[in-house]
Motif scaffolding. Structure first.
Motif, short mmCIF file in Angstrom:
data_model
loop_
_atom_site.label_atom_id
_atom_site.label_comp_id
_atom_site.label_asym_id
_atom_site.label_seq_id
_atom_site.Cartn_x
_atom_site.Cartn_y
_atom_site.Cartn_z
N MET A 292 0.83 -1.21 0.00
CA MET A 292 0.00 0.00 0.00
C MET A 292 0.87 1.25 0.00
O MET A 292 0.53 2.26 -0.65
N ALA A 293 1.99 1.22 0.71
CA ALA A 293 2.87 2.38 0.78
C ALA A 293 3.90 2.39 -0.34
O ALA A 293 4.41 3.45 -0.70
N LEU A 294 4.22 1.23 -0.89
CA LEU A 294 5.20 1.17 -1.97
C LEU A 294 4.67 1.85 -3.23
O LEU A 294 5.43 2.50 -3.96
N VAL A 295 3.38 1.75 -3.48
CA VAL A 295 2.78 2.35 -4.67
C VAL A 295 3.00 3.86 -4.71
O VAL A 295 3.51 4.39 -5.70
N PRO A 296 2.65 4.63 -3.66
CA PRO A 296 2.92 6.07 -3.73
C PRO A 296 4.39 6.41 -3.79
O PRO A 296 4.77 7.44 -4.37
N ALA A 297 5.27 5.56 -3.21
CA ALA A 297 6.70 5.83 -3.30
C ALA A 297 7.18 5.75 -4.74
O ALA A 297 7.99 6.58 -5.19
N VAL A 298 6.68 4.78 -5.49
CA VAL A 298 7.06 4.63 -6.91
C VAL A 298 6.46 5.75 -7.74
O VAL A 298 7.10 6.27 -8.67
#
Length: 511
Positions: A292-298
């Motif tokens: 869930m948090a990796l998506v906005p980081a990318v």
């Protein structure tokens, strides 16, 4: 460090309840005290950067934050931990406003979105690191490990900061609005303190004859007086009201407050469901929420550049709506016995929504702010986000406790029907009495002494199932509040300029 420290503590809540022999009400204050001490002084600390230079204030905040992290790790009781977290929050308040101030000083308008994208990407990675790193540290070192890691990171960051952060010269003519600092700080404190302690005191008397609602009302009154005083201030106001004539800044600040509420508020019910209702370890819970948090980081670098070229209005609308839709899917699958992997589609959609908001909202808020107001604007912007986070932590904590009490009671009454009639009332009463400790996985479920030995295995199984069902359903109920706030935030984007109607701007630094 700051973003990690919000999410990492949520993962450690059950371990804190067990290790410090505290209830969820007290442990929620570990987060709320941090966020409160973070939000309340930020209007003042942003102006410290204007007066003494953002680099100096940044370094001071880093020292305070790192030292308080060590104090948190060494805490032997819940009161000491809450106090250390409050000091840590003040360190964060010194640090945070200086980041946007430095970026807006160092990057012209056409490159600022890319810089915001890097900042957003780091924040996204920190959000990933928080639950996952928190799970590993709690499983391996106990809850103290989440604070010891800050000491190592803080020391390394301090060494790097001394070498690479430029010393932007301050304007020594800036003055501090002392009455404004006292009014805003006291007002914010009273509001959050009243909300946080409302249910504990049954929304009645809080301290002596003073009630919860009187405390909240006093806080609102002080904030109203603060706003009036800022409009009439002859000297330099703490919050120049001219800032809110800028439509982009006004909209960005409202949206970031909603984002702060949602990002803080959704973690506690998720952690309670994953660890206490489903029985996952902290590491397993962190791995499940990491995508869930990796998506906005990318996404961050791309949305940062995109927000330089097109109106961010539609990005913000899509992002808030996506987060709400994702949490709806999560809430629908948050039930007793539901396989954890079934939460992934909702979590990924929530992360996609975050990715569309995190970076553009920074650029929207700061893009057209005049150079002389940037320090104040940065403080107001981050105060908006942290005020949203504080209210999210307090409101979600209160609602979660209320729904746990109601849902566990319902599940206990249902489970009691499978026992002989004369034992049902004592069984249900016993489960309701242990809801405070069991709700965060912190206590052993106590059964009534009246139960005969032959019924204990059956009763223990019924009790465990009832508590797990109550926790799962309470978590789903609580997520509805977060979803509603996200949807209410969509109208806040109305002031964001759209293509074809944006004014032609000249960046003051490059004119």
């Amino acid at each position: 460090m700051i973003v990690v420290d919000v999410s990492i503590v949520a993962v450690a809540v059950p371990a804190m309840v067990r290790g410090l022999d505290a209830g969820l009400t007290s442990v929620v204050w570990v987060t709320s005290a941090y966020l409160l001490a973070y939000a309340v002084p930020m209007l003042f600390t942003s102006r410290l950067g204007d007066r003494h230079g953002p680099r100096r204030v940044f370094l001071a905040g880093l020292v305070v934050f790192t030292g308080a992290s060590l104090g948190s790790a060494l805490s032997g009781d819940i009161g000491t931990l809450i106090a250390a977290r409050a000091v840590q929050g003040f360190g964060a308040a010194l640090l945070t406003p200086q980041t946007l101030s430095l970026i807006t000083h160092l990057y012209p308008g056409g490159e600022r979105g890319r810089a915001m994208g890097v900042l957003g990407g780091v924040s996204g990675l920190a959000t990933v690191t928080g639950p996952l790193l928190g799970g590993v540290l709690v499983d391996g070192l106990g809850w103290q490990g989440i604070f010891y890691v800050n000491v190592l990171v803080g020391a390394a960051t301090l060494a790097l900061s001394l070498r690479v952060i430029p010393d932007v010269r301050p304007d020594p003519t800036h003055r501090f609005d002392i009455p404004g600092i006292l009014l805003s700080g006291t007002g914010l404190f009273l509001i959050v303190f009243g909300i946080q302690n409302g249910r504990t005191h049954d929304w009645g008397r809080l301290i002596g004859p003073v009630t919860v609602f009187q405390t909240i009302a006093a806080g609102l009154l002080l904030l109203a007086v603060f706003v009036v005083s800022q409009g009439r201030a002859r000297a330099e106001p703490l919050v120049p009201l001219d800032l809110f004539k800028d439509r982009g800044f006004r909209s960005g600040t409202l949206v970031t407050a909603v984002l702060g509420f949602a990002m803080t508020g959704m973690f506690l019910p998720l952690v309670v469901h994953l660890q206490s209702a489903l029985g996952l370890t902290p590491t397993q819970a962190g791995l499940l929420t990491a995508p869930m948090a990796l998506v906005p980081a990318v996404m961050a670098p791309f949305t940062g550049r995109l927000s330089d070229r097109v109106s961010a209005k539609y990005l913000l609308i899509a992002g808030l709506s996506g987060m709400a839709s994702g949490l709806v899917l999560v809430a629908l699958r948050t039930g007793p016995g539901t396989p954890p992997w079934q939460l992934l589609p909702g979590l990924l959609l929530t992360g996609l929504g975050m990715g569309l908001v995190l970076v553009p909202v920074n650029n929207v808020a700061m893009r057209t702010v005049r150079a002389e107001l940037r320090g104040a604007a940065s403080g107001v912007f981050f105060t908006g986000r942290q005020l949203g986070s504080v209210l999210g932590s307090a409101a979600v904590g209160v609602l979660l406790q209320a729904r746990i009490a109601a849902r566990v009671a319902d599940a206990a009454n249902t489970a009691a029907q499978r026992l002989p009639a004369r034992y049902r009332a004592d069984f249900a009463t016993s489960l309701r009495g242990t809801a405070e400790t069991s709700q965060a996985g912190g206590g052993r479920i106590r059964l009534p002494d009246s139960l005969p030995a032959r019924l204990l295995p059956q009763a223990q199984d019924l009790a465990a199932r009832a508590v797990q069902a109550g926790l799962a359903r309470a978590a789903a109920d609580t997520l509805v509040l977060v979803i509603a706030v996200l949807l209410l935030g969509v109208p806040a984007t109305v002031g964001v300029p759209v293509p074809g109607r944006r004014p032609v701007l000249v960046d003051p630094d490059t004119a």
